[in-house]
Every structure is written in structure tokens, then in C-alpha cells.
Motif scaffolding. Structure first.
Motif, PDB file in Angstrom:
ATOM      1  N   ARG A 217      -7.755   2.141  -9.235  1.00 40.72           N
ATOM      2  CA  ARG A 217      -9.098   1.532  -9.112  1.00 40.72           C
ATOM      3  C   ARG A 217     -10.163   2.421  -9.734  1.00 40.72           C
ATOM      4  O   ARG A 217     -11.134   1.926 -10.309  1.00 40.72           O
ATOM      5  CB  ARG A 217      -9.417   1.232  -7.648  1.00 40.72           C
ATOM      6  CG  ARG A 217      -8.642   0.058  -7.089  1.00 40.72           C
ATOM      7  CD  ARG A 217      -9.130  -0.366  -5.711  1.00 40.72           C
ATOM      8  NE  ARG A 217      -9.166   0.707  -4.741  1.00 40.72           N
ATOM      9  CZ  ARG A 217      -8.135   1.121  -4.006  1.00 40.72           C
ATOM     10  NH1 ARG A 217      -6.950   0.545  -4.151  1.00 40.72           N
ATOM     11  NH2 ARG A 217      -8.271   2.098  -3.134  1.00 40.72           N
ATOM     12  N   GLU A 218     -10.000   3.726  -9.617  1.00 44.56           N
ATOM     13  CA  GLU A 218     -10.960   4.655 -10.220  1.00 44.56           C
ATOM     14  C   GLU A 218     -10.971   4.546 -11.737  1.00 44.56           C
ATOM     15  O   GLU A 218     -11.943   4.926 -12.379  1.00 44.56           O
ATOM     16  CB  GLU A 218     -10.663   6.089  -9.778  1.00 44.56           C
ATOM     17  CG  GLU A 218     -11.017   6.322  -8.319  1.00 44.56           C
ATOM     18  CD  GLU A 218     -10.557   7.669  -7.779  1.00 44.56           C
ATOM     19  OE1 GLU A 218      -9.906   8.440  -8.519  1.00 44.56           O
ATOM     20  OE2 GLU A 218     -10.836   7.924  -6.592  1.00 44.56           O
TER      21      GLU A 218
ATOM     22  N   GLY B  46      -7.098  -2.856 -11.296  1.00 50.55           N
ATOM     23  CA  GLY B  46      -6.567  -3.242  -9.996  1.00 50.55           C
ATOM     24  C   GLY B  46      -5.385  -4.169 -10.158  1.00 50.55           C
ATOM     25  O   GLY B  46      -4.964  -4.487 -11.277  1.00 50.55           O
ATOM     26  N   THR B  47      -4.851  -4.584  -9.040  1.00 54.22           N
ATOM     27  CA  THR B  47      -3.750  -5.548  -9.031  1.00 54.22           C
ATOM     28  C   THR B  47      -4.155  -6.728  -8.164  1.00 54.22           C
ATOM     29  O   THR B  47      -4.701  -6.552  -7.080  1.00 54.22           O
ATOM     30  CB  THR B  47      -2.453  -4.925  -8.471  1.00 54.22           C
ATOM     31  OG1 THR B  47      -2.704  -4.398  -7.170  1.00 54.22           O
ATOM     32  CG2 THR B  47      -1.939  -3.823  -9.381  1.00 54.22           C
TER      33      THR B  47
ATOM     34  N   GLY C  99     -10.956   1.663 -13.117  1.00 52.33           N
ATOM     35  CA  GLY C  99     -11.523   0.343 -13.365  1.00 52.33           C
ATOM     36  C   GLY C  99     -10.477  -0.756 -13.394  1.00 52.33           C
ATOM     37  O   GLY C  99     -10.738  -1.860 -13.877  1.00 52.33           O
TER      38      GLY C  99
ATOM     39  N   ARG D 274     -12.957  -8.728 -14.749  1.00 52.49           N
ATOM     40  CA  ARG D 274     -12.289  -9.671 -13.834  1.00 52.49           C
ATOM     41  C   ARG D 274     -11.310 -10.552 -14.605  1.00 52.49           C
ATOM     42  O   ARG D 274     -11.192 -11.741 -14.396  1.00 52.49           O
ATOM     43  CB  ARG D 274     -13.279 -10.531 -13.051  1.00 52.49           C
ATOM     44  CG  ARG D 274     -14.355  -9.774 -12.308  1.00 52.49           C
ATOM     45  CD  ARG D 274     -13.792  -8.770 -11.360  1.00 52.49           C
ATOM     46  NE  ARG D 274     -13.489  -9.333 -10.046  1.00 52.49           N
ATOM     47  CZ  ARG D 274     -13.263  -8.599  -8.970  1.00 52.49           C
ATOM     48  NH1 ARG D 274     -13.319  -7.279  -9.052  1.00 52.49           N
ATOM     49  NH2 ARG D 274     -12.973  -9.161  -7.826  1.00 52.49           N
TER      50      ARG D 274
ATOM     51  N   ASP E 189      -8.485  -5.953 -15.129  1.00 52.14           N
ATOM     52  CA  ASP E 189      -9.652  -5.158 -15.495  1.00 52.14           C
ATOM     53  C   ASP E 189     -10.735  -5.564 -14.499  1.00 52.14           C
ATOM     54  O   ASP E 189     -11.201  -6.712 -14.513  1.00 52.14           O
ATOM     55  CB  ASP E 189     -10.074  -5.479 -16.929  1.00 52.14           C
ATOM     56  CG  ASP E 189     -11.330  -4.752 -17.357  1.00 52.14           C
ATOM     57  OD1 ASP E 189     -12.265  -4.579 -16.531  1.00 52.14           O
ATOM     58  OD2 ASP E 189     -11.411  -4.379 -18.538  1.00 52.14           O
ATOM     59  N   LEU E 190     -11.097  -4.662 -13.597  1.00 46.45           N
ATOM     60  CA  LEU E 190     -12.016  -5.017 -12.514  1.00 46.45           C
ATOM     61  C   LEU E 190     -13.443  -5.287 -12.989  1.00 46.45           C
ATOM     62  O   LEU E 190     -14.178  -6.001 -12.319  1.00 46.45           O
ATOM     63  CB  LEU E 190     -12.005  -3.926 -11.442  1.00 46.45           C
ATOM     64  CG  LEU E 190     -10.668  -3.778 -10.710  1.00 46.45           C
ATOM     65  CD1 LEU E 190     -10.707  -2.578  -9.770  1.00 46.45           C
ATOM     66  CD2 LEU E 190     -10.309  -5.053  -9.964  1.00 46.45           C
TER      67      LEU E 190
ATOM     68  N   CYS F 275      -2.066  -7.136 -13.592  1.00 51.12           N
ATOM     69  CA  CYS F 275      -2.960  -6.010 -13.854  1.00 51.12           C
ATOM     70  C   CYS F 275      -4.326  -6.593 -14.206  1.00 51.12           C
ATOM     71  O   CYS F 275      -4.433  -7.456 -15.084  1.00 51.12           O
ATOM     72  CB  CYS F 275      -2.429  -5.166 -15.009  1.00 51.12           C
ATOM     73  SG  CYS F 275      -3.445  -3.717 -15.352  1.00 51.12           S
TER      74      CYS F 275
ATOM     75  N   ARG G 278      -5.724   3.747  -5.195  1.00 53.56           N
ATOM     76  CA  ARG G 278      -7.060   4.328  -5.375  1.00 53.56           C
ATOM     77  C   ARG G 278      -7.269   4.895  -6.785  1.00 53.56           C
ATOM     78  O   ARG G 278      -8.284   4.620  -7.427  1.00 53.56           O
ATOM     79  CB  ARG G 278      -7.305   5.410  -4.338  1.00 53.56           C
ATOM     80  CG  ARG G 278      -8.677   6.078  -4.531  1.00 53.56           C
ATOM     81  CD  ARG G 278      -8.953   7.140  -3.512  1.00 53.56           C
ATOM     82  NE  ARG G 278      -9.097   6.490  -2.215  1.00 53.56           N
ATOM     83  CZ  ARG G 278      -8.930   7.095  -1.056  1.00 53.56           C
ATOM     84  NH1 ARG G 278      -8.604   8.365  -1.007  1.00 53.56           N
ATOM     85  NH2 ARG G 278      -9.093   6.443   0.066  1.00 53.56           N
TER      86      ARG G 278
ATOM     87  N   ASP H 233       0.817  -1.216   0.000  1.00 53.35           N
ATOM     88  CA  ASP H 233       0.000   0.000   0.000  1.00 53.35           C
ATOM     89  C   ASP H 233       0.854   1.270   0.000  1.00 53.35           C
ATOM     90  O   ASP H 233       0.421   2.302  -0.505  1.00 53.35           O
ATOM     91  CB  ASP H 233      -0.947   0.005   1.197  1.00 53.35           C
ATOM     92  CG  ASP H 233      -2.042  -1.042   1.090  1.00 53.35           C
ATOM     93  OD1 ASP H 233      -2.317  -1.526  -0.028  1.00 53.35           O
ATOM     94  OD2 ASP H 233      -2.629  -1.395   2.144  1.00 53.35           O
TER      95      ASP H 233
ATOM     96  N   TRP I 228       2.397   1.373  -3.862  1.00 56.74           N
ATOM     97  CA  TRP I 228       1.475   1.563  -4.981  1.00 56.74           C
ATOM     98  C   TRP I 228       1.353   2.997  -5.491  1.00 56.74           C
ATOM     99  O   TRP I 228       1.415   3.215  -6.703  1.00 56.74           O
ATOM    100  CB  TRP I 228       0.103   1.004  -4.645  1.00 56.74           C
ATOM    101  CG  TRP I 228      -0.165  -0.418  -5.031  1.00 56.74           C
ATOM    102  CD1 TRP I 228      -1.366  -1.053  -4.948  1.00 56.74           C
ATOM    103  CD2 TRP I 228       0.737  -1.410  -5.560  1.00 56.74           C
ATOM    104  NE1 TRP I 228      -1.259  -2.352  -5.381  1.00 56.74           N
ATOM    105  CE2 TRP I 228       0.023  -2.595  -5.759  1.00 56.74           C
ATOM    106  CE3 TRP I 228       2.089  -1.406  -5.877  1.00 56.74           C
ATOM    107  CZ2 TRP I 228       0.599  -3.749  -6.277  1.00 56.74           C
ATOM    108  CZ3 TRP I 228       2.684  -2.562  -6.371  1.00 56.74           C
ATOM    109  CH2 TRP I 228       1.936  -3.704  -6.572  1.00 56.74           C
TER     110      TRP I 228
END
Length: 151
Positions: free
Chosen positions: A48-49, A53-54, A51, A117, A113-114, A111, A45, A35, A38
Motif C-alpha cells: 500500500r505504501e 493494493g489488492t 500506492g 483505482r 493502482d490505488l 493488483c 502495508r 492478512d 500477504w
């Protein structure tokens, strides 16, 4: 003594029946170090905004020296390698006052794509930050390997 900022202290609930930090909580501390790393790589954050994530795909831990309840912990982190979709990083956990190594951790992140998934490529700006941060230090246990074509 280390000049690194305090990451955390070994909490009473992290101590096992041997009186030292339980192995599961080393991962918690290493995740706290992630954290901190990152934002330097354009992740967290803001990522994530977008779309994205890791997700951790692999992890290796090496335990060097035990720590007891209340011990102050600090961490160093480095980017070892990356490619279009993966990042290999190392965290080293240290006694924050005395400076000796507690444990080390290598993690292979993907990496994601949230929304879908699924694994996707790093955005160019993030890949550039990773390239600038990469130390080239060899990994001890994990690697970014090319996959052979199915056939």
C-alpha cells in the motif's frame, strides 16, 4: 491437533440462530488468513505504501463442518496461480485444536493502482515472490482465464 498458529476463535456475535458460525463470518476469517499470507508475498502495508493494493474480484466458499461459539480456528493458505495482474489463492480453515477442516475458500485477487483505482501489473519483485510460492495445485472452482479479444 494442528501445529498451525491460532487465527481466531468463533466470537459470540458470529453465531447465528442455528447456534453455529454464520456464513458471513467465514469470509471474515478467510480475510484474516489473507492478512497472514500477504507479507510472505510482498503485499499488505508495504504494498500500500507503494500506492498499490489488492481487491478481490471473485470468491468461492465450501463449508465442510460446522463450528460453534468459542471454537479455535487456524488456517492454511496457498498460491494456486498468478499472471501479470491476477492472483488465485486458496485458504483452508481448520479447527485449531482438533485439526479437521471447517471450510475452504478460493479468491481471485487483482493488483490495483490505488491512485487511479484501476487494475495494473504486479511489480517484478512481488511477481517473483508469487512465482516462488505457487504450488501448482489445481483450483476447485475459480480460474485465471484468458480473455478473448473484443470484436
Amino acid at each position: 491437533m494442528t501445529d498451525l498458529p491460532l487465527l481466531t476463535h468463533v466470537k459470540p456475535e458470529w453465531v447465528d440462530h442455528y447456534g453455529h458460525m454464520n456464513l458471513a463470518y467465514y469470509l471474515v476469517a478467510f480475510d484474516m488468513a489473507t492478512d497472514v499470507l500477504w507479507p510472505k508475498l510482498g503485499l499488505g502495508r508495504a504494498f500500500r505504501e507503494r500506492g498499490l493494493g489488492t481487491f478481490a474480484a471473485e470468491s468461492w466458499q465450501g463449508y465442510t463442518r460446522e463450528v460453534l461459539e468459542g471454537a479455535p480456528l487456524a488456517a492454511t493458505s496457498e498460491v494456486l496461480a498468478h499472471d501479470a495482474k491476477r492472483l488465485l489463492a486458496r485458504h483452508v480453515l481448520l479447527h485449531a485444536e482438533e485439526g479437521w477442516q471447517v471450510a475452504e475458500n478460493e479468491v481471485l485477487y487483482l493488483c490495483i493502482d490505488l491512485n487511479a483505482r484501476r487494475v495494473t501489473g504486479w511489480p517484478e519483485d512481488v511477481a517473483a515472490l508469487m512465482a516462488a510460492a505457487a504450488t501448482g495445485t489445481p483450483a476447485k472452482r475459480l480460474a485465471i482465464r484468458s480473455r478473448a479479444p473484443a470484436g
